[in-house]
Motif scaffolding. Structure first.
Motif, PDB file in Angstrom:
ATOM      1  N   TRP A  69       6.616  -1.331 -10.162  1.00  0.00           N
ATOM      2  CA  TRP A  69       8.050  -0.730  -9.637  1.00  0.00           C
ATOM      3  C   TRP A  69       8.925  -1.314  -9.767  1.00  0.00           C
ATOM      4  CZ3 TRP A  69      12.069   0.562  -6.682  1.00  0.00           C
ATOM      5  CH2 TRP A  69      13.273   1.470  -6.870  1.00  0.00           C
ATOM      6  N   ALA A  70      10.146  -1.376 -10.869  1.00  0.00           N
ATOM      7  CA  ALA A  70      11.379  -2.172 -10.558  1.00  0.00           C
ATOM      8  C   ALA A  70      12.803  -1.230 -10.297  1.00  0.00           C
ATOM      9  CB  ALA A  70      12.219  -2.451 -12.160  1.00  0.00           C
ATOM     10  N   SER A  71      13.245  -1.609  -9.791  1.00  0.00           N
ATOM     11  CA  SER A  71      14.851  -1.225  -9.693  1.00  0.00           C
ATOM     12  C   SER A  71      15.754  -1.658 -10.161  1.00  0.00           C
ATOM     13  CB  SER A  71      14.988  -0.927  -7.933  1.00  0.00           C
ATOM     14  OG  SER A  71      15.841  -2.562  -7.928  1.00  0.00           O
ATOM     15  N   ALA A  72      16.606  -0.171 -10.013  1.00  0.00           N
ATOM     16  CA  ALA A  72      17.854  -0.206 -11.058  1.00  0.00           C
ATOM     17  C   ALA A  72      18.358  -1.797 -10.849  1.00  0.00           C
ATOM     18  CB  ALA A  72      18.910   0.703 -10.534  1.00  0.00           C
ATOM     19  N   ASP A  73      18.607  -2.765  -9.984  1.00  0.00           N
ATOM     20  CA  ASP A  73      18.534  -3.708  -9.686  1.00  0.00           C
ATOM     21  C   ASP A  73      17.647  -4.893 -10.085  1.00  0.00           C
ATOM     22  OD1 ASP A  73      16.653  -4.592  -8.008  1.00  0.00           O
ATOM     23  OD2 ASP A  73      18.350  -4.876  -6.600  1.00  0.00           O
ATOM     24  N   GLY A  74      17.121  -4.499 -10.937  1.00  0.00           N
ATOM     25  CA  GLY A  74      16.153  -5.831 -11.403  1.00  0.00           C
ATOM     26  C   GLY A  74      14.692  -6.102 -10.730  1.00  0.00           C
ATOM     27  N   SER A  75      14.981  -5.855  -9.518  1.00  0.00           N
ATOM     28  CA  SER A  75      13.900  -6.194  -8.364  1.00  0.00           C
ATOM     29  C   SER A  75      12.013  -5.298  -8.478  1.00  0.00           C
ATOM     30  CB  SER A  75      14.762  -6.446  -7.178  1.00  0.00           C
ATOM     31  OG  SER A  75      14.376  -5.191  -6.308  1.00  0.00           O
ATOM     32  N   GLU A  76      11.737  -5.585  -8.111  1.00  0.00           N
ATOM     33  CA  GLU A  76      10.155  -5.033  -8.703  1.00  0.00           C
ATOM     34  C   GLU A  76       9.018  -5.349  -7.525  1.00  0.00           C
ATOM     35  OE1 GLU A  76       8.618  -7.845 -12.342  1.00  0.00           O
ATOM     36  OE2 GLU A  76       9.475  -6.235 -13.770  1.00  0.00           O
ATOM     37  N   VAL A  77       8.657  -5.072  -7.085  1.00  0.00           N
ATOM     38  CA  VAL A  77       7.345  -4.453  -6.407  1.00  0.00           C
ATOM     39  C   VAL A  77       6.260  -4.289  -6.725  1.00  0.00           C
ATOM     40  CG1 VAL A  77       8.305  -2.001  -5.623  1.00  0.00           C
ATOM     41  CG2 VAL A  77       6.854  -4.229  -3.989  1.00  0.00           C
ATOM     42  N   ASP A  78       5.029  -4.636  -6.383  1.00  0.00           N
ATOM     43  CA  ASP A  78       4.128  -4.142  -6.937  1.00  0.00           C
ATOM     44  C   ASP A  78       2.970  -3.289  -6.218  1.00  0.00           C
ATOM     45  OD1 ASP A  78       3.793  -5.678  -9.046  1.00  0.00           O
ATOM     46  OD2 ASP A  78       2.645  -7.338  -8.102  1.00  0.00           O
ATOM     47  N   THR A  79       2.730  -2.485  -6.282  1.00  0.00           N
ATOM     48  CA  THR A  79       2.102  -1.023  -5.669  1.00  0.00           C
ATOM     49  C   THR A  79       0.830  -0.892  -6.034  1.00  0.00           C
ATOM     50  OG1 THR A  79       3.086   1.052  -6.475  1.00  0.00           O
ATOM     51  CG2 THR A  79       4.510  -0.486  -5.056  1.00  0.00           C
ATOM     52  N   TRP A  86       0.881  -1.302   0.122  1.00  0.00           N
ATOM     53  CA  TRP A  86       0.089   0.440   0.201  1.00  0.00           C
ATOM     54  C   TRP A  86       0.640   1.378   0.168  1.00  0.00           C
ATOM     55  CZ3 TRP A  86      -3.396   1.558   4.063  1.00  0.00           C
ATOM     56  CH2 TRP A  86      -4.526   2.780   3.930  1.00  0.00           C
ATOM     57  N   GLY A  87       1.310   1.540  -1.004  1.00  0.00           N
ATOM     58  CA  GLY A  87       1.954   3.192  -1.254  1.00  0.00           C
ATOM     59  C   GLY A  87       2.403   2.564  -2.530  1.00  0.00           C
ATOM     60  N   PHE A  88       1.490   3.587  -3.685  1.00  0.00           N
ATOM     61  CA  PHE A  88       1.802   3.497  -5.428  1.00  0.00           C
ATOM     62  C   PHE A  88       3.331   4.257  -5.566  1.00  0.00           C
ATOM     63  CE2 PHE A  88       1.020   5.237  -9.109  1.00  0.00           C
ATOM     64  CZ  PHE A  88       0.273   4.163 -10.203  1.00  0.00           C
ATOM     65  N   MET A  89       3.964   4.100  -6.431  1.00  0.00           N
ATOM     66  CA  MET A  89       5.077   4.027  -6.613  1.00  0.00           C
ATOM     67  C   MET A  89       4.777   3.674  -8.425  1.00  0.00           C
ATOM     68  SD  MET A  89       7.973   5.639  -5.956  1.00  0.00           S
ATOM     69  CE  MET A  89       8.178   4.464  -4.373  1.00  0.00           C
ATOM     70  N   PRO A  90       4.437   5.030  -9.069  1.00  0.00           N
ATOM     71  CA  PRO A  90       4.631   4.878 -10.412  1.00  0.00           C
ATOM     72  C   PRO A  90       5.920   4.563 -11.162  1.00  0.00           C
ATOM     73  CG  PRO A  90       4.158   6.873  -9.668  1.00  0.00           C
ATOM     74  CD  PRO A  90       4.621   6.435  -8.650  1.00  0.00           C
ATOM     75  N   SER A  91       5.810   3.976 -11.991  1.00  0.00           N
ATOM     76  CA  SER A  91       7.209   2.873 -13.457  1.00  0.00           C
ATOM     77  C   SER A  91       8.216   4.209 -12.752  1.00  0.00           C
ATOM     78  CB  SER A  91       7.106   2.043 -14.533  1.00  0.00           C
ATOM     79  OG  SER A  91       5.897   4.029 -14.908  1.00  0.00           O
ATOM     80  N   TRP A  92       7.952   5.538 -13.473  1.00  0.00           N
ATOM     81  CA  TRP A  92       9.732   5.694 -13.852  1.00  0.00           C
ATOM     82  C   TRP A  92       9.961   6.718 -13.020  1.00  0.00           C
ATOM     83  CZ3 TRP A  92       7.410  10.170 -11.684  1.00  0.00           C
ATOM     84  CH2 TRP A  92       5.943  11.245 -11.745  1.00  0.00           C
ATOM     85  N   VAL A  93       9.378   6.222 -11.891  1.00  0.00           N
ATOM     86  CA  VAL A  93      10.515   7.260 -10.339  1.00  0.00           C
ATOM     87  C   VAL A  93      11.574   6.133 -10.638  1.00  0.00           C
ATOM     88  CG1 VAL A  93      10.839   7.104  -8.200  1.00  0.00           C
ATOM     89  CG2 VAL A  93       8.039   7.636  -9.234  1.00  0.00           C
ATOM     90  N   LYS A  94      12.645   6.609 -10.268  1.00  0.00           N
ATOM     91  CA  LYS A  94      14.080   6.259 -10.688  1.00  0.00           C
ATOM     92  C   LYS A  94      15.047   5.684  -8.588  1.00  0.00           C
ATOM     93  CE  LYS A  94      15.800   8.200 -14.832  1.00  0.00           C
ATOM     94  NZ  LYS A  94      15.547   7.559 -15.354  1.00  0.00           N
ATOM     95  N   ASP A  95      14.397   6.955  -7.615  1.00  0.00           N
ATOM     96  CA  ASP A  95      14.541   6.392  -6.254  1.00  0.00           C
ATOM     97  C   ASP A  95      13.281   7.110  -5.610  1.00  0.00           C
ATOM     98  OD1 ASP A  95      15.726   6.355  -3.573  1.00  0.00           O
ATOM     99  OD2 ASP A  95      17.858   7.812  -4.753  1.00  0.00           O
ATOM    100  N   PRO A  96      12.757   5.840  -5.289  1.00  0.00           N
ATOM    101  CA  PRO A  96      11.006   5.906  -3.916  1.00  0.00           C
ATOM    102  C   PRO A  96      11.723   6.785  -2.505  1.00  0.00           C
ATOM    103  CG  PRO A  96      12.406   3.855  -3.852  1.00  0.00           C
ATOM    104  CD  PRO A  96      13.379   4.369  -4.694  1.00  0.00           C
ATOM    105  N   ARG A  97      12.704   7.113  -2.523  1.00  0.00           N
ATOM    106  CA  ARG A  97      12.759   8.472  -1.195  1.00  0.00           C
ATOM    107  C   ARG A  97      13.340   9.580  -1.971  1.00  0.00           C
ATOM    108  NH1 ARG A  97      19.631   5.846  -0.779  1.00  0.00           N
ATOM    109  NH2 ARG A  97      19.564   5.681  -2.264  1.00  0.00           N
ATOM    110  N   ASP A  98      12.967   9.790  -3.250  1.00  0.00           N
ATOM    111  CA  ASP A  98      12.292  10.778  -3.405  1.00  0.00           C
ATOM    112  C   ASP A  98      10.843  11.001  -4.016  1.00  0.00           C
ATOM    113  OD1 ASP A  98      15.467  11.743  -3.450  1.00  0.00           O
ATOM    114  OD2 ASP A  98      16.136  11.235  -4.894  1.00  0.00           O
TER     115      ASP A  98
END
Length: 254
Positions: free
Chosen positions: A145-155, A63-75
């Protein structure tokens, strides 16, 4: 806004309500908070041969939506809600509105009445549930959302709309409720473009929910038992001119 909700029914009831073929067991959850996993229902594989159930499946998302184009979720801010009035055109939600609409099973949600400081009144939490019980389906959106290392999370995020007459004195927003007869149209992202389902993103009828004043136990995410839904007496008087704010301090995402 919807910052906490609950799902305290059985997997069998969820299967019946949403027309699912199967669903893994899950515990009752009385205080679901942002960044935690939530159960969602979306379009799935083709139905089994001879089955009259629709092609739907249930799975967990954060629970916490993250668009696919976001590069760093901390920002990027934690998007637990999406305003239905702007989700069709807003960059964060536009693609999900077109391709990834979902249903979020719940047995109710919590909202906080926040009086003005001048009033001298105390804040009051409310457990808002269907008047006749049962499961309610919130309209929602999901994105992977996919991170730079290829891991994915559904949000995912819950869509909200203006509050109806019964909720307005507590808060000016409420979750979008999709009624059972509209499940198929809402989930059909192949033929039903966002503007064709815009009429479903409206406040539910005034007598659908009842608001029960509860203690401040619900404020802490560590409190997860049924005692947080026990009614209390002498709730704070709602000020319809004040727009309250939901509780802060939720857990960080990654």
């Amino acid at each position: 806004m919807c910052g906490r909700f609950a799902l305290t029914t059985t997997p069998e009831d969820v299967m019946d309500a949403f027309g699912l073929h199967e669903l893994e067991a899950f515990p009752q959850r009385f205080n679901i908070a942002p960044t935690q996993p939530i159960l969602i229902v979306g379009e799935g594989d083709a139905p089994q041969t001879g089955s009259n159930l629709p092609s739907r499946r249930a799975f967990l998302v954060r629970w916490g939506f993250m668009p696919s184009w976001v590069k760093d979720p901390r920002d990027f801010p934690l998007l637990i809600n999406a305003r239905s009035e702007t989700a069709i055109d807003k960059a964060s939600f536009r693609n999900a509105m077109r391709h990834r609409r979902i249903l979020i099973p719940a047995t109710g949600f919590y909202e906080w009445y926040r009086p003005s400081k001048e009033s001298g009144e105390a804040s009051q939490a409310y457990w808002i549930k269907p008047r006749h019980g049962g499961i309610v389906a919130f309209g929602g959106l999901v994105e992977t959302w996919a991170s730079a290392d290829g891991s994915e999370v559904d949000t995912g995020a819950i869509l909200t709309t203006v509050a109806n007459g019964a909720i307005r004195s507590i808060h000016d927003r409420m979750p979008v409720v999709i009624e059972p007869q509209d499940f198929s149209r809402w989930l059909d992202c192949k033929t039903q473009e966002p503007r064709k389902v815009a009429d479903l993103m409206r406040p539910v009828q005034d007598d659908f929910f009842e608001a029960v004043p509860v203690s401040n136990l619900v404020n802490k995410v560590a409190n997860v038992g049924p005692e947080i839904q026990v009614a209390v007496s002498s709730p704070a008087k709602a000020d319809t001119k004040k727009q309250p704010k939901p509780p802060s301090g939720q857990l960080s995402l990654f």
